[in-house]
Each structure stands twice: as structure tokens, then as C-alpha cells.
Design a protein around this motif. Structure first.
Motif, PDB file in Angstrom:
ATOM      1  N   TYR A 103      45.720  -9.118 -20.825  1.00 47.32           N
ATOM      2  CA  TYR A 103      46.943  -8.486 -20.558  1.00 47.32           C
ATOM      3  C   TYR A 103      47.550  -8.401 -19.170  1.00 47.32           C
ATOM      4  O   TYR A 103      46.409  -8.791 -18.414  1.00 47.32           O
ATOM      5  CB  TYR A 103      46.625  -6.677 -20.664  1.00 47.32           C
ATOM      6  N   GLN A 104      48.539  -8.442 -18.761  1.00 46.85           N
ATOM      7  CA  GLN A 104      49.299  -8.792 -17.651  1.00 46.85           C
ATOM      8  C   GLN A 104      49.827  -7.444 -17.162  1.00 46.85           C
ATOM      9  O   GLN A 104      50.597  -6.628 -17.975  1.00 46.85           O
ATOM     10  CB  GLN A 104      50.048  -9.842 -17.633  1.00 46.85           C
ATOM     11  N   VAL A 105      49.412  -6.922 -16.014  1.00 45.79           N
ATOM     12  CA  VAL A 105      49.808  -5.629 -15.622  1.00 45.79           C
ATOM     13  C   VAL A 105      50.228  -5.826 -14.099  1.00 45.79           C
ATOM     14  O   VAL A 105      49.985  -6.632 -13.356  1.00 45.79           O
ATOM     15  CB  VAL A 105      48.726  -4.581 -15.605  1.00 45.79           C
ATOM     16  N   LYS A 106      51.331  -4.868 -13.847  1.00 51.07           N
ATOM     17  CA  LYS A 106      51.830  -4.715 -12.535  1.00 51.07           C
ATOM     18  C   LYS A 106      51.566  -3.213 -11.912  1.00 51.07           C
ATOM     19  O   LYS A 106      51.343  -2.188 -12.718  1.00 51.07           O
ATOM     20  CB  LYS A 106      53.308  -5.316 -12.543  1.00 51.07           C
ATOM     21  N   VAL A 107      52.181  -3.070 -10.707  1.00 54.30           N
ATOM     22  CA  VAL A 107      52.265  -2.013 -10.072  1.00 54.30           C
ATOM     23  C   VAL A 107      52.975  -0.866 -10.765  1.00 54.30           C
ATOM     24  O   VAL A 107      54.137  -1.406 -10.859  1.00 54.30           O
ATOM     25  CB  VAL A 107      52.661  -2.097  -8.652  1.00 54.30           C
ATOM     26  N   GLY A 108      52.505   0.319 -11.249  1.00 54.63           N
ATOM     27  CA  GLY A 108      53.361   1.250 -11.802  1.00 54.63           C
ATOM     28  C   GLY A 108      53.043   1.248 -13.436  1.00 54.63           C
ATOM     29  O   GLY A 108      53.375   2.243 -13.914  1.00 54.63           O
ATOM     30  N   ASP A 109      52.285   0.377 -13.722  1.00 53.03           N
ATOM     31  CA  ASP A 109      51.853   0.389 -15.100  1.00 53.03           C
ATOM     32  C   ASP A 109      50.802   1.398 -15.017  1.00 53.03           C
ATOM     33  O   ASP A 109      49.990   1.850 -14.404  1.00 53.03           O
ATOM     34  CB  ASP A 109      51.279  -0.773 -15.832  1.00 53.03           C
ATOM     35  N   TYR A 110      50.557   1.984 -16.592  1.00 53.37           N
ATOM     36  CA  TYR A 110      49.388   3.058 -16.788  1.00 53.37           C
ATOM     37  C   TYR A 110      48.359   2.201 -17.586  1.00 53.37           C
ATOM     38  O   TYR A 110      48.485   1.501 -18.246  1.00 53.37           O
ATOM     39  CB  TYR A 110      50.031   4.095 -17.670  1.00 53.37           C
ATOM     40  N   LEU A 111      46.899   2.797 -17.253  1.00 54.36           N
ATOM     41  CA  LEU A 111      45.952   2.294 -18.114  1.00 54.36           C
ATOM     42  C   LEU A 111      44.697   3.219 -17.698  1.00 54.36           C
ATOM     43  O   LEU A 111      44.553   4.173 -16.841  1.00 54.36           O
ATOM     44  CB  LEU A 111      45.556   0.625 -17.541  1.00 54.36           C
ATOM     45  N   GLY A 112      43.867   3.330 -18.664  1.00 61.37           N
ATOM     46  CA  GLY A 112      42.699   4.117 -18.872  1.00 61.37           C
ATOM     47  C   GLY A 112      43.240   5.487 -19.547  1.00 61.37           C
ATOM     48  O   GLY A 112      44.493   5.787 -19.840  1.00 61.37           O
ATOM     49  N   GLN A 113      42.127   6.153 -19.831  1.00 54.02           N
ATOM     50  CA  GLN A 113      42.272   7.451 -20.635  1.00 54.02           C
ATOM     51  C   GLN A 113      42.716   8.786 -19.760  1.00 54.02           C
ATOM     52  O   GLN A 113      42.843   9.889 -20.133  1.00 54.02           O
ATOM     53  CB  GLN A 113      41.180   7.796 -21.440  1.00 54.02           C
ATOM     54  N   ASN A 114      42.509   8.706 -18.325  1.00 53.40           N
ATOM     55  CA  ASN A 114      43.002   9.716 -17.416  1.00 53.40           C
ATOM     56  C   ASN A 114      44.185   9.635 -16.781  1.00 53.40           C
ATOM     57  O   ASN A 114      44.241   9.989 -15.701  1.00 53.40           O
ATOM     58  CB  ASN A 114      41.801   9.739 -16.317  1.00 53.40           C
ATOM     59  N   TYR A 115      45.073   9.524 -17.518  1.00 52.60           N
ATOM     60  CA  TYR A 115      46.444   9.007 -16.836  1.00 52.60           C
ATOM     61  C   TYR A 115      46.781   8.391 -15.762  1.00 52.60           C
ATOM     62  O   TYR A 115      47.147   8.565 -14.595  1.00 52.60           O
ATOM     63  CB  TYR A 115      46.988  10.405 -16.593  1.00 52.60           C
ATOM     64  N   GLY A 116      45.684   7.167 -15.572  1.00 54.22           N
ATOM     65  CA  GLY A 116      45.661   6.123 -14.506  1.00 54.22           C
ATOM     66  C   GLY A 116      46.923   5.526 -14.361  1.00 54.22           C
ATOM     67  O   GLY A 116      47.513   5.057 -15.229  1.00 54.22           O
ATOM     68  N   ARG A 117      47.406   5.290 -13.062  1.00 58.21           N
ATOM     69  CA  ARG A 117      48.628   4.416 -12.824  1.00 58.21           C
ATOM     70  C   ARG A 117      48.255   3.677 -11.758  1.00 58.21           C
ATOM     71  O   ARG A 117      47.610   3.895 -10.499  1.00 58.21           O
ATOM     72  CB  ARG A 117      49.873   5.438 -12.383  1.00 58.21           C
ATOM     73  N   ILE A 118      48.750   2.254 -11.913  1.00 58.07           N
ATOM     74  CA  ILE A 118      48.194   1.204 -10.773  1.00 58.07           C
ATOM     75  C   ILE A 118      49.117   1.531  -9.709  1.00 58.07           C
ATOM     76  O   ILE A 118      50.334   1.599  -9.861  1.00 58.07           O
ATOM     77  CB  ILE A 118      48.551  -0.029 -11.534  1.00 58.07           C
ATOM     78  N   THR A 119      48.510   1.661  -8.534  1.00 59.15           N
ATOM     79  CA  THR A 119      49.137   1.815  -7.348  1.00 59.15           C
ATOM     80  C   THR A 119      49.297   0.524  -6.511  1.00 59.15           C
ATOM     81  O   THR A 119      50.033   0.314  -5.614  1.00 59.15           O
ATOM     82  CB  THR A 119      48.505   2.946  -6.352  1.00 59.15           C
ATOM     83  N   ARG A 120      48.124  -0.310  -6.590  1.00 58.63           N
ATOM     84  CA  ARG A 120      48.299  -1.600  -5.813  1.00 58.63           C
ATOM     85  C   ARG A 120      47.279  -2.721  -6.505  1.00 58.63           C
ATOM     86  O   ARG A 120      46.582  -2.193  -7.370  1.00 58.63           O
ATOM     87  CB  ARG A 120      47.564  -1.482  -4.300  1.00 58.63           C
ATOM     88  N   ILE A 121      47.785  -3.845  -6.288  1.00 51.77           N
ATOM     89  CA  ILE A 121      47.048  -4.920  -6.941  1.00 51.77           C
ATOM     90  C   ILE A 121      46.723  -5.890  -5.844  1.00 51.77           C
ATOM     91  O   ILE A 121      47.833  -6.435  -4.946  1.00 51.77           O
ATOM     92  CB  ILE A 121      47.707  -5.759  -7.845  1.00 51.77           C
ATOM     93  N   ALA A 122      45.589  -6.179  -5.541  1.00 51.99           N
ATOM     94  CA  ALA A 122      45.157  -7.168  -4.584  1.00 51.99           C
ATOM     95  C   ALA A 122      44.448  -8.376  -5.278  1.00 51.99           C
ATOM     96  O   ALA A 122      44.223  -8.572  -6.429  1.00 51.99           O
ATOM     97  CB  ALA A 122      43.888  -6.554  -3.533  1.00 51.99           C
ATOM     98  N   GLU A 123      44.105  -9.426  -4.432  1.00 52.53           N
ATOM     99  CA  GLU A 123      43.384 -10.563  -5.240  1.00 52.53           C
ATOM    100  C   GLU A 123      42.063 -10.208  -5.917  1.00 52.53           C
ATOM    101  O   GLU A 123      41.734 -10.821  -7.018  1.00 52.53           O
ATOM    102  CB  GLU A 123      42.841 -11.607  -4.065  1.00 52.53           C
ATOM    103  N   THR A 124      41.162  -9.434  -5.485  1.00 50.06           N
ATOM    104  CA  THR A 124      40.178  -9.021  -6.210  1.00 50.06           C
ATOM    105  C   THR A 124      39.907  -7.705  -6.712  1.00 50.06           C
ATOM    106  O   THR A 124      38.844  -6.961  -7.152  1.00 50.06           O
ATOM    107  CB  THR A 124      38.924  -9.141  -4.960  1.00 50.06           C
ATOM    108  N   GLU A 125      41.184  -6.942  -6.477  1.00 51.93           N
ATOM    109  CA  GLU A 125      40.955  -5.348  -7.134  1.00 51.93           C
ATOM    110  C   GLU A 125      42.069  -4.831  -7.551  1.00 51.93           C
ATOM    111  O   GLU A 125      43.379  -5.223  -7.069  1.00 51.93           O
ATOM    112  CB  GLU A 125      40.379  -4.611  -5.852  1.00 51.93           C
ATOM    113  N   ILE A 126      42.129  -4.120  -8.397  1.00 54.18           N
ATOM    114  CA  ILE A 126      43.295  -3.097  -8.932  1.00 54.18           C
ATOM    115  C   ILE A 126      43.042  -1.553  -8.478  1.00 54.18           C
ATOM    116  O   ILE A 126      41.787  -1.022  -8.841  1.00 54.18           O
ATOM    117  CB  ILE A 126      43.308  -3.172 -10.376  1.00 54.18           C
TER     118      ILE A 126
END
Length: 176
Positions: free
Chosen positions: A126-149
Motif C-alpha cells: 500500500y502507498q500512504v501519504k500524510v493525512g491517511d488513516y491506518l490502524g485500529q486506534n484512529y491513527g492518522r499519519i502526521t509525518r513520513i520520513a525515510e525510515t519512519e512513519i
């Protein structure tokens, strides 16, 4: 050499006879102790009778039922300042069906100056970007670095209040 053999044999007999005398003395002492010492063992108490109690709450609402949890979440969402209310009123994204520990970050790319992360979930990419949701605890992506989301989740604390907490997915190299 033949003169030493009878002498060695005589010494062995003498040593063994001394051992048997000590052995006899020891055996007599043990027999005497068995006769004199009487064991003092307290008898075991009889087992208590078990009276089973019938379960009275079989018809009551189960405390861990999904129905009860859904009602509690809807009541929480009706609160005007609840951080959960916005999350319950939006459409769920596909990656919210999986727990975070079942996901693996396998890479990151940049398209038109925007960072994207690649996640492996159930052997699908899957390809995800900042603002996408993932996980079962209402997780929202706040930043993407080379080695970490980096993401924020909404969970209940010990007092039952909904709070935000940071979480992260680290880049994982595949072992072959």
C-alpha cells in the motif's frame, strides 16, 4: 613382585574387616533409632464440601459486548468537545481494519515533492501519504520520513478519557 601380592591381599582383608565392623555398628545404631523414635504426624483434615453457586447474570448485558461498546462510543461522540466525534463521523479507510503491529514499512518515495510511504499488509503493498488513516486506534499519519512513519492515535486512558498519543512505524528490512 610375587612376595608383595600376598602382603597386599592381607592388607585388603584387614581394611575390609575394619569397614564391616563400622558397618555393623552403624546398622545397630539405625535399628535402635527406629525402635525408639516414634513419628508425630498430624492427621489431614477432611476436604470441605464444594457447593456450586449458580451464575445469576446470564441474562444480563455482557460487559464486553460489541453492542455495549458501540453505544458507549456513540454517546462519547455526541459530546461537543470530544476528539472522538470527528473520527466516528468520517468514512473508514481500508488500512484501519488492521492493527499497527501487522503492518510493515518497507520503503518511502517522493512524488512531486510529497513524501509517500510503502506499507506491506497481508502480503499486499500500500502507498500512504500524510493525512491517511491506518490502524485500529484512529491513527492518522502526521509525518513520513525515510525510515519512519509518524502518526497520532486516539485511545482511552486509565480514567476512560479519550486522548491522543504518538505512534510510529519503523522501516523494516526484509530478511531472506
Amino acid at each position: 613382585m610375587s612376595r608383595l601380592a600376598p602382603l597386599g591381599l592381607a592388607a585388603a582383608v584387614l581394611v575390609l574387616s575394619a569397614c564391616s565392623a563400622e558397618h555393623d555398628e552403624l546398622q545397630q545404631w539405625m535399628d535402635q533409632q527406629r525402635r525408639e523414635v516414634k513419628p508425630n504426624v498430624t492427621p489431614l483434615s477432611p476436604p470441605k464440601k464444594f457447593d456450586p453457586a449458580p451464575y445469576q447474570m446470564a441474562q444480563a448485558v455482557e460487559p464486553f459486548s460489541n453492542q455495549k461498546l458501540t453505544v458507549a462510543l456513540k454517546q462519547e461522540a455526541r459530546q461537543p468537545n470530544s476528539i472522538l466525534s470527528a473520527e466516528l463521523n468520517r468514512r473508514k479507510e481500508p488500512l484501519e481494519a488492521y492493527p499497527l503491529d501487522s503492518m510493515a514499512m518497507v520503503g518511502s518515495v517522493t512524488k512531486q515533492g510529497k513524501p509517500f510511504a510503502l506499507l506491506r499488509v497481508d502480503n499486499l503493498l500500500y502507498q500512504v501519504k500524510v493525512g491517511d488513516y491506518l490502524g485500529q486506534n484512529y491513527g492518522r499519519i502526521t509525518r513520513i520520513a525515510e525510515t519512519e512513519i509518524g502518526l497520532r492515535e486516539i485511545v482511552q486512558d486509565a480514567a476512560g478519557e479519550w486522548i491522543e498519543r504518538p505512534a510510529a512505524l519503523q522501516l523494516q528490512e526484509r530478511v531472506r
